[in-house]
Design an enzyme around this catalytic site. Structure first.
Site, short mmCIF file in Angstrom:
data_model
loop_
_atom_site.label_atom_id
_atom_site.label_comp_id
_atom_site.label_asym_id
_atom_site.label_seq_id
_atom_site.Cartn_x
_atom_site.Cartn_y
_atom_site.Cartn_z
CG ASP A 121 26.07 -14.87 -12.55
OD1 ASP A 121 25.51 -14.96 -11.45
OD2 ASP A 121 25.90 -13.93 -13.35
N1 URA Z 1 26.42 -9.59 -11.28
C1 URA Z 1 26.15 -10.53 -12.18
O1 URA Z 1 25.32 -10.34 -13.07
N2 URA Z 1 26.81 -11.70 -12.11
C2 URA Z 1 27.75 -11.97 -11.17
O2 URA Z 1 28.33 -13.05 -11.15
C3 URA Z 1 28.01 -10.96 -10.23
C4 URA Z 1 27.33 -9.78 -10.30
#
Ligand code: URA
Length: 233
Positions: free
Chosen positions: A108
């Protein structure tokens, strides 16, 4: 490794140095040369290691694996409209490479840590396929202290995420202190770690991926990357 020979214009355009047509200009200007000073034309058949650009060896050939320390605020997308991209942290011409470099799964925008990128389609498939169950460790900071049963729930293989039809595969929770944990998961569902904590009534306020399979960041600084050997994992 002994590499097959390809036309110079094809080689340079596939590495993002220029278009096929522009090769003639780079040759004329002496920017592209042969290691043994042999005469080159756009259609000369060459191998990658025979060619220099401004006296330097060419960028690595296809089959690259990049280990990046992704900063917060960068997006795992090729779409410029989405803000700062992880590809902005690589040399500009790498964006023009064919085969294209892509991220191995996504982190993310608000997640930092270990991100792999590759132009190797088979490797990308192996590392992202749910069949292969690649372990990844995330370090999470939580909004509220743990209630105590999270490790058991995550390990049970029964945790359902909102809007999904199958439960999460068992995941290992290591408690550092009541609001700091390490979580090892073998899937890569959308926002998985944040949604797992949401499913047990908590909220992730910071997330960092520290390992991917056997790979670690080591002393790689935020925003930096290094090339790794495909056979190292
Ligand atoms: N899980 C998440 O919530 N975000 C990420 O970036 C990776 C795994």
């Amino acid at each position: 490794m002994k590499r097959s020979k390809v036309r110079l214009d094809k080689l340079l355009s596939s590495l993002g140095y220029c278009t096929r047509k522009e090769v003639a200009i780079l040759l004329r200007e002496g920017i592209i040369t042969h290691t043994l000073d042999l005469y080159l034309k756009s259609d000369t058949k060459v191998s990658h290691d025979e060619i220099l650009c401004e006296g330097e060896p060419l960028d690595p050939p296809a089959g690259m694996v990049i280990l990046m320390h992704k900063p917060i605020g960068y997006v795992c997308s090729h779409d410029d409209g989405e803000g700062r991209l992880v590809y902005d942290l690589l040399p500009e011409r790498w964006r023009l490479r064919d085969p294209k470099i892509s991220t191995v799964g996504r982190l993310d925008k608000d997640t930092s840590g270990l991100l792999l990128l590759t132009d190797d389609g088979a490797l990308l498939h192996r590392l992202t396929s749910p069949k292969h169950k690649v372990p990844k460790v995330y370090e999470a900071t939580l909004d509220r202290p743990l209630s105590g049963n999270e490790a058991e729930i995550f390990a049970s293989g029964t945790l359902m995420l909102n809007g999904e039809k199958t439960p999460c595969l068992p995941a290992k929770l290591e408690v550092i202190d009541p609001t700091h944990v390490k979580l090892e998961i073998v899937e890569g569902r959308y926002h998985q770690v944040r949604r797992m904590f949401a499913a047990v009534g908590n909220h992730v306020t910071a997330l960092h991926r520290s390992t991917f399979e056997t790979l670690e960041l080591g002393d790689l600084k935020v925003g930096e990357y290094r090339l790794i050997d495909k056979d190292s994992f």
